[in-house]
Design an enzyme around this catalytic site. Sequence first.
Site, PDB file in Angstrom:
ATOM      1  N   GLU A  33       0.843  -1.198   0.000  1.00  0.00           N
ATOM      2  CA  GLU A  33       0.000   0.000   0.000  1.00  0.00           C
ATOM      3  C   GLU A  33       0.873   1.240   0.000  1.00  0.00           C
ATOM      4  OE1 GLU A  33      -2.555   2.700  -0.345  1.00  0.00           O
ATOM      5  OE2 GLU A  33      -3.281   0.640  -0.443  1.00  0.00           O
ATOM      6  N   HIS A  36      -2.955   4.673   2.115  1.00  0.00           N
ATOM      7  CA  HIS A  36      -3.692   4.447   3.351  1.00  0.00           C
ATOM      8  C   HIS A  36      -4.422   3.121   3.290  1.00  0.00           C
ATOM      9  CE1 HIS A  36      -6.255   6.339   0.449  1.00  0.00           C
ATOM     10  NE2 HIS A  36      -6.007   7.558   0.847  1.00  0.00           N
ATOM     11  N   GLY A  38      -7.261   0.538   3.742  1.00  0.00           N
ATOM     12  CA  GLY A  38      -8.698   0.768   3.604  1.00  0.00           C
ATOM     13  C   GLY A  38      -9.053   1.439   2.301  1.00  0.00           C
ATOM     14  N   ILE A 197     -22.037   9.036  -6.716  1.00  0.00           N
ATOM     15  CA  ILE A 197     -21.179  10.021  -6.055  1.00  0.00           C
ATOM     16  C   ILE A 197     -21.776  11.419  -6.178  1.00  0.00           C
ATOM     17  CG2 ILE A 197     -18.918  11.152  -6.100  1.00  0.00           C
ATOM     18  CD1 ILE A 197     -17.724   8.482  -7.008  1.00  0.00           C
ATOM     19  N   GLY A 198     -22.149  11.795  -7.391  1.00  0.00           N
ATOM     20  CA  GLY A 198     -22.679  13.134  -7.599  1.00  0.00           C
ATOM     21  C   GLY A 198     -23.958  13.387  -6.837  1.00  0.00           C
ATOM     22  N   GLU A 216     -26.723  16.524 -15.889  1.00  0.00           N
ATOM     23  CA  GLU A 216     -26.553  15.126 -16.291  1.00  0.00           C
ATOM     24  C   GLU A 216     -26.688  15.009 -17.807  1.00  0.00           C
ATOM     25  OE1 GLU A 216     -25.910  11.564 -17.039  1.00  0.00           O
ATOM     26  OE2 GLU A 216     -25.779  12.019 -14.882  1.00  0.00           O
ATOM     27  N   VAL A 283     -18.073  12.736 -12.662  1.00  0.00           N
ATOM     28  CA  VAL A 283     -18.369  12.122 -13.956  1.00  0.00           C
ATOM     29  C   VAL A 283     -17.788  10.716 -14.052  1.00  0.00           C
ATOM     30  CG1 VAL A 283     -18.677  14.279 -15.219  1.00  0.00           C
ATOM     31  CG2 VAL A 283     -16.371  13.346 -14.912  1.00  0.00           C
ATOM     32  N   LEU A 331     -17.605  -0.981  -7.242  1.00  0.00           N
ATOM     33  CA  LEU A 331     -18.204  -0.955  -5.905  1.00  0.00           C
ATOM     34  C   LEU A 331     -17.323  -1.736  -4.947  1.00  0.00           C
ATOM     35  CD1 LEU A 331     -21.842  -1.815  -7.035  1.00  0.00           C
ATOM     36  CD2 LEU A 331     -21.019   0.447  -6.327  1.00  0.00           C
ATOM     37  N   HIS A 457     -44.101  -7.756  11.382  1.00  0.00           N
ATOM     38  CA  HIS A 457     -44.946  -6.556  11.411  1.00  0.00           C
ATOM     39  C   HIS A 457     -44.779  -5.860  12.761  1.00  0.00           C
ATOM     40  CE1 HIS A 457     -48.464  -3.977  10.821  1.00  0.00           C
ATOM     41  NE2 HIS A 457     -48.828  -4.290  12.061  1.00  0.00           N
TER      42      HIS A 457
END
Length: 478
Positions: A33, A36, A38, A197-198, A216, A283, A331, A457
């Site tokens: 790494e 950082h 994570g 993100i946006g 958009e 974007v 993701l 419920h």
Amino acid sequence: MSDYDVIVIGGGPGGYVTAIRSAQLGFKTAVVENKHLGGICLNWGCIPTKALLRSAEVYHYATHAEAYGLTVQGVGFDPAAIVKRSRGVSAQLNAGVGGLLKKNKVDVIWGRAALSAPGTVEVAAAAETEHGKPNPAPRGALGAGTYKAKHVIVATGARPRVLPGLEPDGKLVWTYFEAMVPETMPKKLLVVGSGAIGIEFASFYRTMGAEVTVVEVMGQVMPVEDHEIAEHARKRFEKQGMKILLEAKVTGLKKGADDVTATVELKDGSKQEITVDRVISAVGVVGNIENLGLEKLGVKIERGCVVTDGLGRTNVPGVYAIGDVAGPPMLAHKAEHEGVLTIEAIAGKHVHPMDKRKIPGCTYCHPQVASVGLTEKKAKEEGYDVKVGRFPFVGNGKAIALGEPEGLVKTIFDAKTGQLIGAHMIGAEVTELIQGFVVAMQLETTEEDLMHTVFPHPTLSEMMHESVLSAYGRAIHI
């Protein structure tokens, strides 16, 4: 020179999870790494943005306390304190990742990695800094040198995409890095791009009082979502005061001392100018494939991503890729699962390639949006005869009691087999609810299975049941 069974390049969600699973399988493992532990998700993405959005949510409820029979006076916010809390959450989890790697006896090598040959990783001293501050190596980390491994897994993640004319400058034009640590809250904000993100940042800043305009280029907000859900979202955003410009693009930015005037070309070809305090460029992202030695080794790359076979294997034996660098969906949970499949395949375990249609997507705006599987449009394009069920939040007792009566649960079934092939939601806590449908799809559940499942419920989850019933004309509460 140190020898390992497995070296993982990148300590983000995909990388550190893969390294831990590798160690559990008995492999001598190291993770390299440079910035950082994570990765972006934990330090500058998924986690800290959720901390910001939680602050915005609490602020929203405080300013609407009268709707719950409560009186709250003097509601305000401190931008520095909001940012401090967000950064604290990330720092806590960052330390946790280091602890998990140590617990599992995974070596951390601190520096910049490149492959000089299959199985040979050259690590140079870490030189990156973030916001002017050095990134110190974790205690006990190894340093620069040459390291050998039978298997090298590239998990270097992605970075914000930069479009010509929209280059971030760290002051007036932000990426998600700067948007997460504002020194002051902008009064007017332009967000370019309405993906996850946006729209999350648009939602955060609008809740905190900014005038927000979203541009958009596609014909719907949140382009990857089901059209019906996206339209519901657009109406809710506009009701909150957000301005949404679809089939539009920013063609130029004129920077002032402390503001930006953007030229926006609209669908009909006309242009308008919008002056704002700050611009967020959202974007998309691009994989970090550069300076890794991949081209030299002949690793196949297409559209800026490493090509793999579904189990992380590239065309070069002993070299693998997972997560964002291996292509969409970009993701964290996809990266983690892909990494586990890859290392288990290396260990000789029987695993199936990942079915990307069963990967859920979650957007933590207000209202939340979550989905898995095919949209209604995509299902029809692929030739499915579909049965579609819908159930609104207003028909659910728990949603009304929560003061969250606006929302929708939508399910899509293959009419021939009854198999669940898609689920889409908008409303309170749907990012938690969606996993029920993800499990159902993983188990190849049919409508009959779901109809005979008992939902507690009063809960929001009852809407999932009602949506299934609706697809077959059996909804009870609407």
